[in-house]
Design a protein around this motif. Sequence first.
Motif, PDB file in Angstrom:
ATOM      1  N   LYS A  94       0.857  -1.182   0.000  1.00  8.70           N
ATOM      2  CA  LYS A  94       0.000   0.000   0.000  1.00  8.70           C
ATOM      3  C   LYS A  94       0.893   1.232   0.000  1.00  8.70           C
ATOM      4  O   LYS A  94       1.996   1.195   0.545  1.00  8.70           O
ATOM      5  CB  LYS A  94      -0.918   0.001   1.245  1.00  8.70           C
ATOM      6  N   PRO A  95       0.458   2.317  -0.668  1.00 11.76           N
ATOM      7  CA  PRO A  95      -0.884   2.588  -1.195  1.00 11.76           C
ATOM      8  C   PRO A  95      -1.062   2.299  -2.687  1.00 11.76           C
ATOM      9  O   PRO A  95      -2.144   2.522  -3.235  1.00 11.76           O
ATOM     10  CB  PRO A  95      -1.016   4.099  -0.960  1.00 11.76           C
ATOM     11  N   TYR A  96      -0.026   1.790  -3.358  1.00  8.99           N
ATOM     12  CA  TYR A  96      -0.078   1.733  -4.823  1.00  8.99           C
ATOM     13  C   TYR A  96      -0.888   0.560  -5.371  1.00  8.99           C
ATOM     14  O   TYR A  96      -1.442   0.646  -6.465  1.00  8.99           O
ATOM     15  CB  TYR A  96       1.346   1.650  -5.391  1.00  8.99           C
TER      16      TYR A  96
ATOM     17  N   LYS B 234      -7.749  -5.435  -6.824  1.00 11.44           N
ATOM     18  CA  LYS B 234      -7.817  -6.593  -7.713  1.00 11.44           C
ATOM     19  C   LYS B 234      -6.433  -7.194  -7.949  1.00 11.44           C
ATOM     20  O   LYS B 234      -6.278  -8.426  -8.027  1.00 11.44           O
ATOM     21  CB  LYS B 234      -8.474  -6.209  -9.038  1.00 11.44           C
ATOM     22  N   SER B 235      -5.418  -6.362  -8.043  1.00 15.02           N
ATOM     23  CA  SER B 235      -4.050  -6.872  -8.212  1.00 15.02           C
ATOM     24  C   SER B 235      -3.635  -7.665  -6.982  1.00 15.02           C
ATOM     25  O   SER B 235      -3.028  -8.744  -7.100  1.00 15.02           O
ATOM     26  CB  SER B 235      -3.078  -5.713  -8.443  1.00 15.02           C
ATOM     27  N   TYR B 236      -3.954  -7.148  -5.807  1.00 12.95           N
ATOM     28  CA  TYR B 236      -3.645  -7.860  -4.565  1.00 12.95           C
ATOM     29  C   TYR B 236      -4.380  -9.197  -4.519  1.00 12.95           C
ATOM     30  O   TYR B 236      -3.796 -10.234  -4.192  1.00 12.95           O
ATOM     31  CB  TYR B 236      -4.026  -7.000  -3.367  1.00 12.95           C
TER      32      TYR B 236
ATOM     33  N   ILE C 136       1.445 -17.088   8.328  1.00 16.41           N
ATOM     34  CA  ILE C 136       0.497 -16.065   7.892  1.00 16.41           C
ATOM     35  C   ILE C 136       1.299 -14.807   7.566  1.00 16.41           C
ATOM     36  O   ILE C 136       2.000 -14.280   8.431  1.00 16.41           O
ATOM     37  CB  ILE C 136      -0.533 -15.768   8.985  1.00 16.41           C
ATOM     38  N   PRO C 137       1.219 -14.306   6.335  1.00 16.98           N
ATOM     39  CA  PRO C 137       2.040 -13.143   5.967  1.00 16.98           C
ATOM     40  C   PRO C 137       1.687 -11.907   6.779  1.00 16.98           C
ATOM     41  O   PRO C 137       0.520 -11.661   7.096  1.00 16.98           O
ATOM     42  CB  PRO C 137       1.698 -12.925   4.486  1.00 16.98           C
ATOM     43  N   LYS C 138       2.705 -11.147   7.100  1.00 12.94           N
ATOM     44  CA  LYS C 138       2.496  -9.861   7.761  1.00 12.94           C
ATOM     45  C   LYS C 138       2.543  -8.782   6.683  1.00 12.94           C
ATOM     46  O   LYS C 138       3.587  -8.547   6.076  1.00 12.94           O
ATOM     47  CB  LYS C 138       3.562  -9.629   8.822  1.00 12.94           C
ATOM     48  N   ASN C 139       1.418  -8.147   6.446  1.00  9.38           N
ATOM     49  CA  ASN C 139       1.378  -7.090   5.435  1.00  9.38           C
ATOM     50  C   ASN C 139       0.334  -6.042   5.770  1.00  9.38           C
ATOM     51  O   ASN C 139      -0.452  -6.204   6.699  1.00  9.38           O
ATOM     52  CB  ASN C 139       1.186  -7.673   4.031  1.00  9.38           C
ATOM     53  N   PHE C 140       0.336  -4.968   5.001  1.00  3.57           N
ATOM     54  CA  PHE C 140      -0.526  -3.828   5.304  1.00  3.57           C
ATOM     55  C   PHE C 140      -1.983  -4.122   5.010  1.00  3.57           C
ATOM     56  O   PHE C 140      -2.869  -3.410   5.506  1.00  3.57           O
ATOM     57  CB  PHE C 140      -0.052  -2.614   4.517  1.00  3.57           C
ATOM     58  N   TRP C 141      -2.276  -5.147   4.211  1.00  4.49           N
ATOM     59  CA  TRP C 141      -3.652  -5.536   3.941  1.00  4.49           C
ATOM     60  C   TRP C 141      -4.226  -6.342   5.109  1.00  4.49           C
ATOM     61  O   TRP C 141      -5.410  -6.182   5.438  1.00  4.49           O
ATOM     62  CB  TRP C 141      -3.743  -6.354   2.649  1.00  4.49           C
ATOM     63  N   ASN C 142      -3.404  -7.201   5.684  1.00  3.73           N
ATOM     64  CA  ASN C 142      -3.871  -7.998   6.823  1.00  3.73           C
ATOM     65  C   ASN C 142      -3.915  -7.202   8.115  1.00  3.73           C
ATOM     66  O   ASN C 142      -4.424  -7.680   9.131  1.00  3.73           O
ATOM     67  CB  ASN C 142      -2.960  -9.211   7.019  1.00  3.73           C
ATOM     68  N   ILE C 143      -3.339  -6.009   8.065  1.00  6.92           N
ATOM     69  CA  ILE C 143      -3.285  -5.111   9.244  1.00  6.92           C
ATOM     70  C   ILE C 143      -2.670  -5.849  10.439  1.00  6.92           C
ATOM     71  O   ILE C 143      -3.201  -5.802  11.549  1.00  6.92           O
ATOM     72  CB  ILE C 143      -4.672  -4.536   9.599  1.00  6.92           C
ATOM     73  N   ASN C 144      -1.567  -6.532  10.196  1.00  4.06           N
ATOM     74  CA  ASN C 144      -0.925  -7.280  11.278  1.00  4.06           C
ATOM     75  C   ASN C 144       0.575  -7.003  11.364  1.00  4.06           C
ATOM     76  O   ASN C 144       1.355  -7.856  11.749  1.00  4.06           O
ATOM     77  CB  ASN C 144      -1.171  -8.783  11.110  1.00  4.06           C
ATOM     78  N   THR C 145       0.954  -5.770  10.990  1.00  2.48           N
ATOM     79  CA  THR C 145       2.362  -5.407  11.039  1.00  2.48           C
ATOM     80  C   THR C 145       2.705  -4.538  12.228  1.00  2.48           C
ATOM     81  O   THR C 145       3.838  -4.060  12.339  1.00  2.48           O
ATOM     82  CB  THR C 145       2.775  -4.658   9.753  1.00  2.48           C
ATOM     83  N   LYS C 146       1.768  -4.279  13.106  1.00  2.17           N
ATOM     84  CA  LYS C 146       2.026  -3.392  14.251  1.00  2.17           C
ATOM     85  C   LYS C 146       3.035  -4.014  15.208  1.00  2.17           C
ATOM     86  O   LYS C 146       3.094  -5.211  15.354  1.00  2.17           O
ATOM     87  CB  LYS C 146       0.724  -3.082  14.996  1.00  2.17           C
TER      88      LYS C 146
END
Length: 248
Positions: free
Chosen positions: A153-155, A159-161, A238-248
């Motif tokens: 994110k943010p690019y 649908k690509s994700y 489980i991937p840590k990414n900005f879509w899963n909101i689990n990178t905090k």
Amino acid sequence: MKNVRLKLAISVGLLTFAMIPNNTSALEYIDKYTCLPIYYDVNETANTNNKIAYITIDDGPSKYTKDILQILKKHDAHATFFMIDMNMKVNKDAVIEIVESGNSAGFHSVSHDVNKLYENYDSAKREFDKNKETFYEITGRTSNIIRLPYGSKPYTPVKSYENLVDAGYKLWDWNIDTQDWKNDSNKIIEIVKEQVKNKKEVVILMHEKKQTVQALDEVLTYLNEEGYEILPINEKQIPKNFWNINTK
């Protein structure tokens, strides 16, 4: 649901315990010899009481890869390398050394250009498919671990994700950005020391730069002193990414 699946896997392993060799755990046996999948999250790859650090290194392989690998070996640590297609092709020996030394291999696109990656909703997937093909030609292995240039994110269009996830790719971002592309080694070290505070799990973004090599030894020393176990990313996590909101 994750814990139910894990308990089910363990139960099946116990039922077949008599068939398992002495030097093989039940989970290893199930994972290797049965069709029942085993699910892990970040903490299930290590002692759950430990703090965990993932060193992730983008844009290689390069002339700095060998130095990075030597420093990792000195600390009995492993990292995850997110590699660009052409760099894999011109540094084949480095690609092989990365995987043979116990590190994780991931992909970082062909173009490293958001305009090309998101030209249409399938463009990013095609680039990572090409990465996977190149990697297999070099190593005979495969990987689904990826990192999108400039983060997911943010690019990245939704649908690509979704197309990447549907194709089985495991997309990782970070929760500590050393900004080593512009910072000197002292600043890189300072950022890591400041931002790991109060974090049990850290995914540290670095690049194959001279200043990164200069900082890495002290970064690893500090992480060890702070009680972090330094691990490569496991494809089953489980991937840590900005879509899963689990990178905090």
